[in-house]
Scaffold this active site. Structure first.
Site, PDB file in Angstrom:
ATOM      1  CB  ILE A 160      52.327 153.315 102.949  1.00  0.00           C
ATOM      2  CG1 ILE A 160      53.176 154.239 102.317  1.00  0.00           C
ATOM      3  CG2 ILE A 160      50.856 153.561 102.643  1.00  0.00           C
ATOM      4  CD1 ILE A 160      53.444 154.233 100.953  1.00  0.00           C
ATOM      5  CB  CYS A 161      49.415 150.587 107.136  1.00  0.00           C
ATOM      6  SG  CYS A 161      48.928 151.692 108.332  1.00  0.00           S
ATOM      7  CD  GLN A 162      42.179 150.006 104.876  1.00  0.00           C
ATOM      8  OE1 GLN A 162      42.270 148.846 105.173  1.00  0.00           O
ATOM      9  NE2 GLN A 162      40.870 150.544 104.884  1.00  0.00           N
TER      10      GLN A 162
END
Length: 128
Positions: free
Chosen positions: A4-6
């Site tokens: 997950i990242c932005q």
């Protein structure tokens, strides 16, 4: 394993790197946290920090404002602060580098946890 990242971009790049390690299952959060929140899903965030770009803009703007106002109302040579910061911003745009961000990155506020990527990949491979 869920990455997950932005926005999903860095997670996708990390997935490409992790393809070299035998991972039983690898999933990406498509669109990242931004898409997750847009879909109305629950999200609990910790303390938020300003991005390095926002910090640099804040410091530069403050220095220009103080230099300009100080030069107008207190001591004329303070206007040079505004001129020097303006020159630094121009150089930053031309060279695509940011000396102020480099200096700000040294502050304790901007020091994050470090990760030994090679050791982490070895640990993942050993666990698989």
């Amino acid at each position: 394993m869920l990455l997950i990242c932005q926005s999903g971009t860095r997670a996708r790049k990390a997935a490409e790197v992790l393809q070299t390690v035998p991972v039983s299952s690898l999933s990406l959060l498509d669109g990242g946290i931004v898409a997750w929140e847009k879909a109305g899903k629950p999200c609990q965030r910790g303390v938020q920090k300003w991005s390095m770009e926002r910090q640099a803009r804040g410091v530069a703007g403050t220095l220009v404002l103080l230099g300009a106002l100080g030069g107008l109302f207190a001591w004329k040579p303070l206007v040079w602060i505004a001129a020097l910061v303006g020159g630094g911003l121009t150089y930053s745009a031309i060279s695509n580098t940011c000396g102020m961000a480099l200096l700000l990155s040294k502050l304790p506020y901007n020091q994050g946890a470090v990760c030994d990527v090679r050791q982490t990949l070895k640990n993942i491979a050993d666990a698989a």
